[in-house]
Design a protein around this motif. Structure first.
Motif, PDB file in Angstrom:
ATOM      1  N   ALA A  44     -30.292  -2.221 -25.718  1.00 34.85           N
ATOM      2  CA  ALA A  44     -31.271  -1.567 -25.845  1.00 34.85           C
ATOM      3  C   ALA A  44     -31.199  -0.360 -26.668  1.00 34.85           C
ATOM      4  N   GLU A  45     -32.334   0.078 -27.368  1.00 37.93           N
ATOM      5  CA  GLU A  45     -32.299   1.244 -28.291  1.00 37.93           C
ATOM      6  C   GLU A  45     -31.924   2.558 -27.649  1.00 37.93           C
ATOM      7  N   ASP A  64     -31.878  -7.304 -28.248  1.00 41.61           N
ATOM      8  CA  ASP A  64     -32.456  -6.366 -27.534  1.00 41.61           C
ATOM      9  C   ASP A  64     -33.384  -6.642 -26.575  1.00 41.61           C
TER      10      ASP A  64
END
Length: 105
Positions: free
Chosen positions: A26-27, A56
């Motif tokens: 995940a970012e 993601d």
């Protein structure tokens, strides 16, 4: 007749004969940011023997739920459509290569 140069789907990729390493990330995840250079080093070590995917979890929530990804990064090795190995957390390229080598050929 026009042919489309379509990208293979996730399902098509994990059903292949080559091991597929999927990095569920995940970012917003700090440790996830450590993985790209590790995966690049791994790709340099393995060449075309392995497919490496970054997934993601926020953009692919159904896929993350299907594989019960609870924390990121979660690394999984697929071969022939089956999960052969999984672990959460950062690993170095040499450790990952050792894992992947078990599922080659």
């Amino acid at each position: 007749m026009e042919t489309k140069n379509a990208q293979p789907t996730f399902g098509e990729l994990i059903n292949g004969n080559k091991p597929v390493l999927v990095d569920f990330s995940a970012e917003w995840c700090g440790p996830c940011k450590m993985m790209p250079p590790i995966l690049k080093e791994l790709k340099n070590m393995t060449g075309d023997d392995v497919v490496i995917l970054k997934m993601d979890v926020d953009r692919n929530p159904k896929l993350a739920a299907a594989y019960q990804v609870q924390s990121v990064p979660t690394l999984m090795v697929f071969r022939g459509g089956e999960v052969k190995w999984r672990q959460s957390g950062v690993m170095n390229a040499r450790e990952l290569k050792g894992v992947i080598d078990q599922f080659k050929g």
